[in-house]
Design a protein around this motif. Structure first.
Motif, PDB file in Angstrom:
ATOM      1  N   THR A 184      10.335 -15.107 -10.648  1.00  0.00           N
ATOM      2  CA  THR A 184       9.213 -14.437  -9.994  1.00  0.00           C
ATOM      3  C   THR A 184       8.029 -14.383 -10.950  1.00  0.00           C
ATOM      4  N   PRO A 185       6.873 -14.920 -10.559  1.00  0.00           N
ATOM      5  CA  PRO A 185       5.740 -14.950 -11.487  1.00  0.00           C
ATOM      6  C   PRO A 185       5.009 -13.610 -11.545  1.00  0.00           C
ATOM      7  N   ASP A 186       4.864 -13.085 -12.722  1.00  0.00           N
ATOM      8  CA  ASP A 186       4.093 -11.862 -12.966  1.00  0.00           C
ATOM      9  C   ASP A 186       4.416 -10.783 -11.941  1.00  0.00           C
ATOM     10  N   GLU A 187       3.396 -10.315 -11.199  1.00  0.00           N
ATOM     11  CA  GLU A 187       3.599  -9.188 -10.289  1.00  0.00           C
ATOM     12  C   GLU A 187       3.753  -9.593  -8.835  1.00  0.00           C
ATOM     13  N   ALA A 188       3.934 -10.882  -8.554  1.00  0.00           N
ATOM     14  CA  ALA A 188       4.120 -11.326  -7.173  1.00  0.00           C
ATOM     15  C   ALA A 188       5.389 -10.714  -6.585  1.00  0.00           C
ATOM     16  N   ARG A 189       5.363 -10.421  -5.291  1.00  0.00           N
ATOM     17  CA  ARG A 189       6.488  -9.780  -4.616  1.00  0.00           C
ATOM     18  C   ARG A 189       6.724 -10.427  -3.250  1.00  0.00           C
ATOM     19  N   PRO A 190       7.948 -10.301  -2.696  1.00  0.00           N
ATOM     20  CA  PRO A 190       8.226 -10.851  -1.360  1.00  0.00           C
ATOM     21  C   PRO A 190       7.356 -10.189  -0.294  1.00  0.00           C
ATOM     22  N   ASP A 191       7.052 -10.919   0.743  1.00  0.00           N
ATOM     23  CA  ASP A 191       6.240 -10.359   1.833  1.00  0.00           C
ATOM     24  C   ASP A 191       6.963  -9.211   2.515  1.00  0.00           C
ATOM     25  N   TRP A 192       8.302  -9.326   2.727  1.00  0.00           N
ATOM     26  CA  TRP A 192       9.019  -8.247   3.392  1.00  0.00           C
ATOM     27  C   TRP A 192       8.946  -6.963   2.579  1.00  0.00           C
ATOM     28  N   TRP A 193       8.974  -7.089   1.260  1.00  0.00           N
ATOM     29  CA  TRP A 193       8.900  -5.911   0.391  1.00  0.00           C
ATOM     30  C   TRP A 193       7.538  -5.230   0.532  1.00  0.00           C
ATOM     31  N   GLN A 194       6.492  -6.021   0.589  1.00  0.00           N
ATOM     32  CA  GLN A 194       5.147  -5.459   0.750  1.00  0.00           C
ATOM     33  C   GLN A 194       5.057  -4.632   2.032  1.00  0.00           C
ATOM     34  N   MET A 195       5.581  -5.189   3.139  1.00  0.00           N
ATOM     35  CA  MET A 195       5.492  -4.484   4.419  1.00  0.00           C
ATOM     36  C   MET A 195       6.393  -3.250   4.449  1.00  0.00           C
ATOM     37  N   ALA A 196       7.571  -3.363   3.864  1.00  0.00           N
ATOM     38  CA  ALA A 196       8.471  -2.207   3.820  1.00  0.00           C
ATOM     39  C   ALA A 196       7.858  -1.075   3.013  1.00  0.00           C
ATOM     40  N   GLU A 197       7.187  -1.416   1.909  1.00  0.00           N
ATOM     41  CA  GLU A 197       6.538  -0.387   1.100  1.00  0.00           C
ATOM     42  C   GLU A 197       5.421   0.310   1.865  1.00  0.00           C
ATOM     43  N   VAL A 198       4.637  -0.441   2.613  1.00  0.00           N
ATOM     44  CA  VAL A 198       3.581   0.177   3.424  1.00  0.00           C
ATOM     45  C   VAL A 198       4.208   1.062   4.494  1.00  0.00           C
ATOM     46  N   GLY A 199       5.295   0.578   5.135  1.00  0.00           N
ATOM     47  CA  GLY A 199       5.981   1.382   6.141  1.00  0.00           C
ATOM     48  C   GLY A 199       6.476   2.701   5.578  1.00  0.00           C
ATOM     49  N   ARG A 200       7.038   2.658   4.365  1.00  0.00           N
ATOM     50  CA  ARG A 200       7.507   3.895   3.738  1.00  0.00           C
ATOM     51  C   ARG A 200       6.350   4.852   3.465  1.00  0.00           C
ATOM     52  N   ARG A 201       5.256   4.284   2.997  1.00  0.00           N
ATOM     53  CA  ARG A 201       4.097   5.123   2.671  1.00  0.00           C
ATOM     54  C   ARG A 201       3.410   5.689   3.920  1.00  0.00           C
ATOM     55  N   MET A 202       3.670   5.068   5.065  1.00  0.00           N
ATOM     56  CA  MET A 202       3.114   5.585   6.314  1.00  0.00           C
ATOM     57  C   MET A 202       4.042   6.619   6.960  1.00  0.00           C
ATOM     58  N   GLY A 203       5.140   6.948   6.265  1.00  0.00           N
ATOM     59  CA  GLY A 203       6.015   8.005   6.744  1.00  0.00           C
ATOM     60  C   GLY A 203       7.287   7.533   7.414  1.00  0.00           C
ATOM     61  N   PHE A 204       7.629   6.245   7.297  1.00  0.00           N
ATOM     62  CA  PHE A 204       8.802   5.708   7.974  1.00  0.00           C
ATOM     63  C   PHE A 204       9.853   5.256   6.956  1.00  0.00           C
ATOM     64  N   SER A 205      10.176   6.127   6.031  1.00  0.00           N
ATOM     65  CA  SER A 205      11.007   5.747   4.890  1.00  0.00           C
ATOM     66  C   SER A 205      12.375   5.223   5.297  1.00  0.00           C
ATOM     67  N   GLN A 206      13.045   5.920   6.199  1.00  0.00           N
ATOM     68  CA  GLN A 206      14.416   5.541   6.533  1.00  0.00           C
ATOM     69  C   GLN A 206      14.464   4.169   7.196  1.00  0.00           C
ATOM     70  N   ALA A 207      13.524   3.872   8.070  1.00  0.00           N
ATOM     71  CA  ALA A 207      13.538   2.610   8.810  1.00  0.00           C
ATOM     72  C   ALA A 207      13.208   1.414   7.923  1.00  0.00           C
ATOM     73  N   PHE A 208      12.567   1.671   6.784  1.00  0.00           N
ATOM     74  CA  PHE A 208      12.138   0.569   5.916  1.00  0.00           C
ATOM     75  C   PHE A 208      12.706   0.735   4.500  1.00  0.00           C
ATOM     76  N   SER A 209      13.958   1.137   4.458  1.00  0.00           N
ATOM     77  CA  SER A 209      14.614   1.381   3.178  1.00  0.00           C
ATOM     78  C   SER A 209      15.337   0.143   2.649  1.00  0.00           C
ATOM     79  N   PHE A 210      14.949  -1.023   3.136  1.00  0.00           N
ATOM     80  CA  PHE A 210      15.607  -2.270   2.725  1.00  0.00           C
ATOM     81  C   PHE A 210      15.509  -2.460   1.219  1.00  0.00           C
ATOM     82  N   GLN A 211      16.638  -2.841   0.627  1.00  0.00           N
ATOM     83  CA  GLN A 211      16.665  -3.145  -0.796  1.00  0.00           C
ATOM     84  C   GLN A 211      16.857  -4.637  -1.067  1.00  0.00           C
TER      85      GLN A 211
END
Length: 886
Positions: free
Chosen positions: A465-492
């Motif tokens: 993984t180069p530097d700070e690049a991250r998977p697209d699914w991780w980016q969306m799950a993080e936004v979902g958690r920050r919008m208040g949907f933590s349990q539904a987007f708790s993918f690891q």
């Protein structure tokens, strides 16, 4: 020994298996996977060059806000805040996601879940809308579900293969190779190509129907009626498994034969031969792609084809059926998870209250989208007029690929909040983002894709993984958690997402839906890592197997019967006195989409290095176009300047321009800026194959060709097109007003030190000028200038970047622009795999190599991916014809 990783090619919908290897020095090499059932080891030129496109050059490696580096927490918190505020103030339909067939299925799943199940809007659409949505709509109308009935094997088993709207040789080369091999083994197999252009696919065709743009509906309506009147239909299949036959026959019967001749532009003898072949051949496969889908009547074209297969019962059995060839590596995966604005996940229908309830209960989401969202063209219109105020674009470049691209760019630029997730820092779209998120590229990301025959394969990570690049699914799950949907987007891990996707596909299914991979609902990480390619459906408790649909009915309408669709042919001519020519856009052999990947490979740029327009010789004469001159193409929406390619392969009154070039590789070649935002009324797919335009010669005062070690910068001229070359760059240029100081221009453009003086000459009478700059034995840059398109041995000149120039005679040969008598000029590249040029092939033909196989034995050309074999055969035929005429 370097480790090898089995993964999947990221280009077209064939879904080829590849084996990637990283050497100790970090160099990536790829080869075809002989065990993968899609390609059995075959690769095309793009796939074989994948190792040349994975590097960190130009990569986006950390998040940015307003052009400044930011942390992930800062970027994600800002996104959650802005999306949340927009939803609270303007409602969920004020936000939108525009995603891509370059995403993996796991990425797509999270995006769809977040938008439709938790934000509560249908406003998620994908660039697959631009290539496959008419096929989806046609499948749903006919079958009740977006089901591809057959398999690649059917193409090899058929006795008649119809390729309509598909340049298979260049756009799906490995399927073309499989078809060509099948025909070689069974010469009685017949192949019909239906295409306004004579493409390289016609090389293996028994019949080429040079149909008028959008004449396909009329053609297949006529076929439908012929099948009935010649008693070539399967009355039992129609009675037991279909509805709507009588109405469809009545609609087809209203089209007279003379009207059909007019709409198709085909000779009566050719029509009758095509109809005879279809009626008398039991095993028929009709493959269709963008030439069918990218039309304002695309859905009707799809149903006109399907009607003929339903009427004959030629569907779901070996060697029979309609076959949609998808454009992108995961267009099918996106459809499976509801990545289109008018679909729910797992092939459920957003318009069905029962399906909405089922998905909402499974997701345990607070809301569910209650109606379809905006499709791509309408989505960007909504961005433009302010209805959409926050937009997230993922893994795609709509400023290049959308129709009316200049208007799309203006809309994005004016949008209050734009997020772009991409691998590259600078694209035509990223320059307008408020937030940039660094995503993983091929070789770095990990997940699944689905190809055109419903086969799910793994893309596996083999690069760090180069530097700070991250998977697209991780980016969306993080936004979902920050919008208040933590349990539904708790993918690891992506395996968890795939398992949830599989579980939803089998949830309350029991055979009622076509898409079911419930067998993988409890898949563990180790099993996921080892997952082998498999076809859906595979319900819980079953094993993988080769599957076909509908041989014995079992469609997915409520009555389990298929629907014939009664349709009428459209008015196909969009031209008028102001815009008298028809523009057709598409792909070339060695480039992909907007060149953000293939543009990194010098080998892939060797075949076609600049944007062009194919034009018929008589049309060229009428508008004053000479071979290799520049042509300006205009519509009410925009204009481009490209190189003219005068060829009889093109039909009179039509132009073909590829869709790949963007503002990073050419001055003004984004052809979708010219394309009108006209769409199919059912699918919402843009019509990119039938655009009314006008054209004229672009008058330049000076034309130039340059090779340089450094990438040219600050190109300020009417026309330029640059491409990666071995050892540096090649650039084509044209000026409407030449620089006053060519030497100074070269120093600035090619980063030449001030103390290096050029070698060269200038002829004021002819306007010819030659300049070359050397640093010791190394060539830094060479410029060739003329008042007409520059005649230079281009590939030979490019090779001088890597040559030693200690010999003064070599320097003067370079200035002359051609090799000496003791040096061979390979000529323009024909075979990208082995860098074989046209002059080498001609020399081999003159030496007695009078077949493609003989040329391949001598030069290797055409022996790897095979995509150039048709072009080699054309060269052979031309040489032998010229010899016979002497």
């Amino acid at each position: 020994m370097a480790a090898e990783t089995k993964t999947t090619c990221p280009y077209c919908g064939v879904g080829c298996g590849v084996i990637a290897r990283v050497d100790d020095d970090g160099k990536v090499s790829v080869k075809g996977d002989p065990d993968h059932p899609s390609n059995f080891g075959r690769l095309c030129s793009k796939g074989s060059a994948l190792g040349e496109t994975v590097d960190l050059d130009g990569r986006l490696l950390y998040p940015e806000i307003a052009g400044e580096r930011a942390s992930w927490d800062e970027a994600l918190d800002l996104m959650a805040k802005r999306f949340g505020e927009t939803i609270a103030e303007h409602g969920p339909d004020a936000v939108a996601f525009y995603v891509s067939g370059q995403l993996l299925t796991e990425d797509y799943y999270v995006a769809n879940k977040l938008m439709k199940g938790f934000i509560g809007s249908g406003n998620i659409d994908t660039n697959s809308r631009l290539c496959m949505s008419s096929s989806v709509a046609g499948h749903r109308r006919a079958f009740g579900a977006d089901t591809v009935p057959g398999t690649y094997e059917d193409i090899e088993l058929a006795d008649l293969v119809i390729l309509t709207g598909s340049n298979l040789a260049w756009c799906h080369p490995v399927i073309y190779q499989r078809l060509a091999a099948a025909k070689a083994a069974r010469p009685a197999m017949k192949i019909v190509v239906i295409d306004p252009r004579r493409t390289m696919t016609c090389d293996i065709a028994d019949l080429h129907l040079a149909i008028r743009p959008d004449g396909d509906v009329a053609l297949f309506l006529g076929l439908f009626e012929h099948l009935i009147t010649s008693n070539a239909i399967d009355q039992n299949y129609i009675a037991e498994h279909t509805n709507g036959f009588a109405e469809t026959f009545a609609a087809a019967s209203s089209l007279s034969f003379n009207r059909m001749l007019e709409l198709t532009g085909l000779p009566a003898m050719q029509l009758r031969e095509f109809y005879r072949l279809f009626a008398q051949t039991d095993k028929v496969v009709t493959c269709y792609s963008q030439g069918v889908n990218q039309s304002s009547s695309g859905t009707d074209k799809v149903n006109a084809i399907i009607n003929c297969h339903l009427a004959t019962g030629r569907i779901g059995r070996p060697g029979m059926g309609p076959f949609s060839l998808t454009g992108q590596p995961n267009a099918m995966g996106g459809r499976e998870v509801g990545g289109l604005a008018n679909m729910l996940a797992a092939h459920m229908a957003i318009e069905s209250a029962e399906d909405r309830d089922r998905v909402q209960r499974f997701w345990q989401s607070p809301r569910i989208a209650v109606r379809p969202g905006l499709k791509a063209v309408d989505m960007f219109r909504a961005v433009a007029d302010g209805r959409i105020k926050a937009l997230w674009i993922m893994a795609t470049n709509p400023v290049v690929s959308m129709p009316d691209a200049d208007a799309v760019e203006a809309a994005i630029k004016a949008c209050p909040f734009v997020v772009v997730s991409d691998v590259l820092r600078e694209t035509d779209t990223t320059r307008h983002a408020h937030v940039l998120l660094p995503s993983l590229g091929w070789g770095e990301k990990d997940g699944t894709v689905t190809n055109s025959e419903r086969r799910i394969s793994r893309q596996r990570q083999f690069l760090a993984t180069p530097d700070e690049a991250r998977p697209d699914w991780w980016q969306m799950a993080e936004v979902g958690r920050r919008m208040g949907f933590s349990q539904a987007f708790s993918f690891q891990a992506n395996a968890e997402i795939f398992a949830e996707h599989a579980s939803l596909s089998g949830f309350e299914n029991e055979g009622s839906r076509d898409f079911d991979i419930g067998a993988y609902e409890a898949i563990a990480l180790e099993e996921y890592d080892a997952l082998q390619p498999f076809q859906w459906p595979q319900p819980a408790g079953t094993s993988p197997k080769l599957t076909r649909f509908f041989a014995a009915g079992g469609f997915y309408h409520l009555d389990r019967k298929a629907r014939f669709v009664a349709i009428e042919p459209p008015a196909s001519d969009r031209t008028d006195s102001r815009f008298p020519l028809t523009l057709n856009t598409g792909r070339v052999r060695d480039h992909w989409h907007t060149m953000t990947r293939t543009g990194k490979s010098a080998r892939l740029s060797g075949h076609i290095a600049e944007p062009f327009a194919e034009i018929h010789p008589r049309d060229a004469i009428e508008i004053g176009i000479a071979e290799a001159s520049l042509i300006e193409i205009e519509s009410p929406h925009g204009r481009v300047i490209v190189r003219a390619l005068v060829t009889e392969r093109q039909a009179r009154g039509s132009l073909f321009v590829p869709m790949h070039w963007n503002d990073s590789f050419a001055a003004k070649a984004r052809i979708d800026a010219v394309v009108a935002p006209v769409t199919d009324p059912v699918s919402g797919q843009p019509a990119s194959k039938n655009v009314a335009v006008r054209a004229h010669r672009f008058q330049a005062s000076h034309y130039c060709f340059a090779v340089s070690a450094a990438k040219p910068r600050n190109l300020d001229c009417a026309y330029w097109a640059l491409a990666k070359a071995d050892g540096g760059w090649r650039t084509e240029l044209a000026f409407d007003r030449a620089p006053d100081d060519w030497i100074g221009w070269c120093r600035s453009t090619f980063d030449i030190p001030a103390d290096l003086e050029p070698l060269g000459y200038a002829d004021e009478a002819s306007g010819d000028l030659r300049l070359a700059f050397f640093d010791g034995e190394q060539l830094l840059a060479a410029l060739f200038v003329a008042r007409q398109p520059v005649a230079v041995a281009r590939n030979w000149a490019i090779a001088q970047l890597a040559a030693s120039h200690s010999d003064l005679r070599k320097r003067f040969a370079l200035i002359a622009g051609r090799p000496g008598a003791d040096t061979i000029d390979a000529g323009a590249t024909v075979c990208s795999c082995f860098s074989v040029g046209v002059n080498q092939i001609v020399a081999a033909i003159r030496g007695g190599c009078h077949s493609v196989e003989a040329v391949g034995k001598k030069l290797n050309a055409g022996t790897n991916c095979g995509s150039c074999r048709a072009e080699i055969r054309t060269i052979i035929d031309g040489c032998l014809a010229a010899t016979a005429a002497e």
